[in-house]
Design an enzyme around this catalytic site. Structure first.
Site, PDB file in Angstrom:
ATOM      1  N   TYR A  92      -4.960   2.997  20.054  1.00 45.64           N
ATOM      2  CA  TYR A  92      -6.235   2.776  20.754  1.00 45.64           C
ATOM      3  C   TYR A  92      -5.665   1.566  20.409  1.00 45.64           C
ATOM      4  O   TYR A  92      -4.868   0.830  19.184  1.00 45.64           O
ATOM      5  CB  TYR A  92      -7.391   3.473  19.617  1.00 45.64           C
ATOM      6  CG  TYR A  92      -6.262   3.416  18.103  1.00 45.64           C
ATOM      7  CD1 TYR A  92      -7.074   2.381  17.259  1.00 45.64           C
ATOM      8  CD2 TYR A  92      -7.143   4.968  17.302  1.00 45.64           C
ATOM      9  CE1 TYR A  92      -7.029   2.657  16.211  1.00 45.64           C
ATOM     10  CE2 TYR A  92      -6.784   4.765  16.465  1.00 45.64           C
ATOM     11  CZ  TYR A  92      -6.881   3.649  15.744  1.00 45.64           C
ATOM     12  OH  TYR A  92      -6.084   4.230  14.018  1.00 45.64           O
TER      13      TYR A  92
ATOM     14  N   ARG B  70      -5.743  -2.195   9.437  1.00 51.33           N
ATOM     15  CA  ARG B  70      -5.918  -2.180   8.335  1.00 51.33           C
ATOM     16  C   ARG B  70      -6.059  -3.477   7.667  1.00 51.33           C
ATOM     17  O   ARG B  70      -7.129  -3.858   6.777  1.00 51.33           O
ATOM     18  CB  ARG B  70      -4.889  -1.200   7.470  1.00 51.33           C
ATOM     19  CG  ARG B  70      -5.593  -1.073   6.425  1.00 51.33           C
ATOM     20  CD  ARG B  70      -4.311   0.061   5.604  1.00 51.33           C
ATOM     21  NE  ARG B  70      -4.726   0.153   4.077  1.00 51.33           N
ATOM     22  CZ  ARG B  70      -4.103  -0.045   3.339  1.00 51.33           C
ATOM     23  NH1 ARG B  70      -3.362  -1.389   3.408  1.00 51.33           N
ATOM     24  NH2 ARG B  70      -4.828   0.453   2.649  1.00 51.33           N
TER      25      ARG B  70
ATOM     26  N   GLU C 152      -5.644  -5.341  -9.661  1.00 47.04           N
ATOM     27  CA  GLU C 152      -4.346  -4.374  -8.954  1.00 47.04           C
ATOM     28  C   GLU C 152      -3.064  -4.597  -9.475  1.00 47.04           C
ATOM     29  O   GLU C 152      -2.785  -5.801  -9.664  1.00 47.04           O
ATOM     30  CB  GLU C 152      -4.748  -5.788  -7.368  1.00 47.04           C
ATOM     31  CG  GLU C 152      -3.317  -5.314  -6.619  1.00 47.04           C
ATOM     32  CD  GLU C 152      -3.156  -3.657  -5.728  1.00 47.04           C
ATOM     33  OE1 GLU C 152      -4.374  -2.818  -5.518  1.00 47.04           O
ATOM     34  OE2 GLU C 152      -2.674  -3.048  -5.842  1.00 47.04           O
TER      35      GLU C 152
ATOM     36  N   ASP D 269      -9.335   7.758  -2.626  1.00 46.18           N
ATOM     37  CA  ASP D 269      -8.219   8.413  -2.389  1.00 46.18           C
ATOM     38  C   ASP D 269      -7.756   8.625  -3.811  1.00 46.18           C
ATOM     39  O   ASP D 269      -7.877  10.428  -3.788  1.00 46.18           O
ATOM     40  CB  ASP D 269      -6.701   7.952  -2.096  1.00 46.18           C
ATOM     41  CG  ASP D 269      -6.378   8.010  -0.562  1.00 46.18           C
ATOM     42  OD1 ASP D 269      -8.132   8.190   0.542  1.00 46.18           O
ATOM     43  OD2 ASP D 269      -6.396   6.986   0.428  1.00 46.18           O
TER      44      ASP D 269
HETATM   45  C1  FAD Z   1       0.361   0.349   1.691  1.00 46.41           C
HETATM   46  C2  FAD Z   1      -0.828   1.727   2.171  1.00 46.41           C
HETATM   47  C3  FAD Z   1      -1.216   1.456   3.957  1.00 46.41           C
HETATM   48  C4  FAD Z   1      -1.821   2.437   4.746  1.00 46.41           C
HETATM   49  N1  FAD Z   1      -1.488   2.043   5.725  1.00 46.41           N
HETATM   50  C5  FAD Z   1      -2.406   3.037   6.039  1.00 46.41           C
HETATM   51  C6  FAD Z   1      -3.009   3.480   7.743  1.00 46.41           C
HETATM   52  O1  FAD Z   1      -1.810   2.759   8.565  1.00 46.41           O
HETATM   53  N2  FAD Z   1      -3.949   4.169   8.804  1.00 46.41           N
HETATM   54  C7  FAD Z   1      -4.451   4.571   7.477  1.00 46.41           C
HETATM   55  O2  FAD Z   1      -5.697   5.740   8.555  1.00 46.41           O
HETATM   56  N3  FAD Z   1      -4.733   4.624   6.432  1.00 46.41           N
HETATM   57  C8  FAD Z   1      -3.362   3.917   5.745  1.00 46.41           C
HETATM   58  N4  FAD Z   1      -3.437   4.159   4.261  1.00 46.41           N
HETATM   59  C9  FAD Z   1      -4.504   4.728   3.602  1.00 46.41           C
HETATM   60  C10 FAD Z   1      -5.910   3.977   3.102  1.00 46.41           C
HETATM   61  O3  FAD Z   1      -5.721   2.755   3.373  1.00 46.41           O
HETATM   62  C11 FAD Z   1      -7.166   5.084   2.304  1.00 46.41           C
HETATM   63  O4  FAD Z   1      -7.213   6.631   2.687  1.00 46.41           O
HETATM   64  C12 FAD Z   1      -8.275   4.498   2.320  1.00 46.41           C
HETATM   65  O5  FAD Z   1      -8.920   3.380   2.834  1.00 46.41           O
HETATM   66  C13 FAD Z   1      -9.341   5.073   1.008  1.00 46.41           C
HETATM   67  O6  FAD Z   1      -8.522   3.774   0.104  1.00 46.41           O
HETATM   68  P1  FAD Z   1      -8.146   3.777  -1.407  1.00 46.41           P
HETATM   69  O7  FAD Z   1      -8.686   2.678  -2.136  1.00 46.41           O
HETATM   70  O8  FAD Z   1      -9.218   4.957  -2.149  1.00 46.41           O
HETATM   71  O9  FAD Z   1      -7.129   3.775  -1.981  1.00 46.41           O
HETATM   72  P2  FAD Z   1      -5.637   3.092  -1.684  1.00 46.41           P
HETATM   73  O10 FAD Z   1      -5.743   1.911   0.243  1.00 46.41           O
HETATM   74  O11 FAD Z   1      -4.557   3.427  -1.547  1.00 46.41           O
HETATM   75  O12 FAD Z   1      -5.724   1.526  -2.821  1.00 46.41           O
HETATM   76  C14 FAD Z   1      -5.085   2.428  -4.126  1.00 46.41           C
HETATM   77  C15 FAD Z   1      -4.605   0.830  -5.101  1.00 46.41           C
HETATM   78  O13 FAD Z   1      -4.588   1.003  -6.023  1.00 46.41           O
HETATM   79  C16 FAD Z   1      -3.783  -0.009  -6.845  1.00 46.41           C
HETATM   80  N5  FAD Z   1      -3.037   1.002  -7.625  1.00 46.41           N
HETATM   81  C17 FAD Z   1      -2.074   2.423  -7.809  1.00 46.41           C
HETATM   82  N6  FAD Z   1      -2.251   2.522  -8.638  1.00 46.41           N
HETATM   83  C18 FAD Z   1      -2.350   1.518  -9.863  1.00 46.41           C
HETATM   84  C19 FAD Z   1      -2.559   1.055 -11.406  1.00 46.41           C
HETATM   85  N7  FAD Z   1      -2.161   2.111 -11.708  1.00 46.41           N
HETATM   86  N8  FAD Z   1      -2.719  -0.433 -11.499  1.00 46.41           N
HETATM   87  C20 FAD Z   1      -3.470  -0.854 -10.809  1.00 46.41           C
HETATM   88  N9  FAD Z   1      -3.429  -0.898  -9.045  1.00 46.41           N
HETATM   89  C21 FAD Z   1      -3.080   0.726  -8.406  1.00 46.41           C
HETATM   90  C22 FAD Z   1      -2.516   0.210  -5.306  1.00 46.41           C
HETATM   91  O14 FAD Z   1      -1.609  -1.417  -5.580  1.00 46.41           O
HETATM   92  C23 FAD Z   1      -3.723   0.145  -3.893  1.00 46.41           C
HETATM   93  O15 FAD Z   1      -3.599  -1.230  -3.450  1.00 46.41           O
HETATM   94  C24 FAD Z   1      -2.827   3.111   3.448  1.00 46.41           C
HETATM   95  C25 FAD Z   1      -2.796   2.888   2.357  1.00 46.41           C
HETATM   96  C26 FAD Z   1      -2.277   1.973   2.132  1.00 46.41           C
HETATM   97  C27 FAD Z   1      -1.873   2.450  -0.192  1.00 46.41           C
END
Ligand code: FAD
Length: 395
Positions: A220, A107, A33, A296
């Site tokens: 909510y 979250r 991370e 994502d």
């Molecule tokens: C800060 C933040 C706040 C959010 N708030 C909301 C919200 O309030 N409501 C909602 O519905 N959704 C929110 N989301 C979106 C939601 O959490 C995501 O759509 C969903 O959980 C899918 O998450 P994910 O794990 O695929 O990606 P993400 O949640 O985006 O996580 C990706 C992770 O990868 C890490 N990362 C990225 N690039 C690199 C790299 N090159 N090397 C190492 N690490 C890396 C990032 O720091 C992050 O921790 C938020 C996302 C983030 C990042």
């Protein structure tokens, strides 16, 4: 069972869930991370039964029950007049129909629960403060290079590399897709505030959804019912940077000047607002060789169906299930994973976009929409989503 070495890039909701689910199948996980710590960024997340069922299966049910709320229904109203348009049954109806609850959580609470579980798994190594710069596939193993804040580079090899690195995924580039996500013309304002200060008629155990032609509002209770989570969506030709650009309450109230008085009272409560812009990117590839994507990184989705986190959780559980097999052929298994996930991710992305159009419909389409909602009734509205909430991992 042969133990694979799996590197996961990104410890968001998707990466944390994947680390946990894959470790439970006996694999050795390195979770990388770029952040140096986990802050309280973010607001409410809806955990529909397709996601809560998986998290409960991972043993997180008791911890989640302590922080989640289970709204009884969604009350849909006109943003301008405040009149009721319809309802969607949640609560006990949803739980019985899909054998899992529809929860709403903060979250940060979900992230903390996942992180605690990850930290107590001896086969997961969490490497913080390292940014993955490059990922390379190979016939026997894949390699990634990370860089520390001090500039030190290190290469790490694994049987499989999983990109859970969010909407601007670096790992996605290794699959041949370097195109940036597309801005969809909406900005989300979000805030949380003390439930005791909410107008009494809007402080119940319900989700409120207010629809208007230029935007919509969702609220909510979260954090065990102590806080109200409030999200206001507005159309905007230009995006703002990042997940947490500050927003001014007066600006928001000016944009919602014609909203119903009760909604305006609600929007006036939080002192601080944060804004983030809504992007998506078509789901095309989930895997190539020994590299795969999740959450994502693979399929960013507009929040109008509340499925961003849920889809990432489904991806994680599906992949863990496929890698349960004895001596899995990694590239072949990743292709099966793509096959199982691609159509579903596309359907959810399409439905979320469609919901945006329906939510913000002009008067003629809105008239038809409101009639359909009344005709279906609360339970009929829920049953329309059997394909979504009834998800089970294919055997
Ligand atoms: C800060 C933040 C706040 C959010 N708030 C909301 C919200 O309030 N409501 C909602 O519905 N959704 C929110 N989301 C979106 C939601 O959490 C995501 O759509 C969903 O959980 C899918 O998450 P994910 O794990 O695929 O990606 P993400 O949640 O985006 O996580 C990706 C992770 O990868 C890490 N990362 C990225 N690039 C690199 C790299 N090159 N090397 C190492 N690490 C890396 C990032 O720091 C992050 O921790 C938020 C996302 C983030 C990042």
């Amino acid at each position: 069972m042969s133990r694979l070495s799996i590197a996961i890039v990104g410890a968001g909701i998707g990466g944390l869930t994947a680390a946990l689910a894959l470790a439970r199948q006996g694999h050795e996980i390195t979770l990388v991370e770029r952040r140096t710590g986990f802050s309280e960024v973010g607001a409410g997340l809806q955990l529909s039964p397709n996601a809560s069922r998986i998290l409960i299966g991972l043993g997180l049910g008791p911890a989640l029950r302590r922080v989640a709320t289970e709204p009884q229904r969604v009350l849909v109203r006109s943003l301008r007049s405040g009149k009721s348009i319809g309802q969607v049954a949640l609560g006990a109806f949803m739980r019985q129909l899909f054998e899992a609850p529809y929860w709403v959580v903060h979250r940060a609470d979900l992230q903390t629960i996942l992180l605690d579980a990850v930290r107590s798994e001896p086969s997961i190594r969490l490497v913080m403060g390292r940014t993955v710069e490059a990922v390379e596939d190979g016939p026997e193993e894949a390699a990634l290079t990370w860089i520390s804040a001090g500039g030190a580079r290190e290469t790490f090899r694994a049987d499989l590399i999983l990109g859970a690195d969010g909407i601007r995924s670096r790992v996605r580039q290794a699959l041949g897709d370097g195109t940036p996500p597309t801005y969809r013309g909406y900005i989300a304002w979000r805030a949380t505030f003390d439930r005791n200060s909410a107008p009494a008629e809007l402080a119940g155990d319900e989700t409120g959804l207010w629809l208007g032609p230029h935007g919509h509002v969702v609220h909510y209770p979260i954090a065990g019912g102590r806080l109200i989570n409030l999200v206001a969506i507005e159309k905007s030709p230009t995006p703002v940077e990042g997940w947490a650009a500050p927003g001014h309450r007066d600006e928001l109230l000016a944009r919602y000047g014609s909203a119903a008085p009760a909604l305006r009272r609600l929007l006036a409560q939080p002192q601080e607002w944060l804004r983030w812009s809504l992007f998506d990117h078509p789901a095309e590839r989930f895997a190539k060789g020994r590299i795969a994507l999740l959450g994502d990184a693979a399929h960013p989705v507009l929040p109008f169906l509340a499925q961003g986190a849920a889809l990432a959780i489904e991806d994680a559980a599906t992949l863990a299930c496929l890698l349960r097999e004895n001596k899995p052929d990694v590239p072949q298994t990743l292709l099966t994973y793509e096959k199982q996930r691609l159509d579903r991710a596309r359907r959810v992305q399409d439905e979320a976009r469609k919901n945006g159009r329906i939510y913000h419909a002009g008067s003629l389409i809105a008239f038809g929409r409101d009639r359909v909602m009344r005709h279906l009734g609360p339970e009929g509205m829920t049953k329309r989503y059997e394909w979504l909430y009834g998800f089970r991992i294919p055997e």
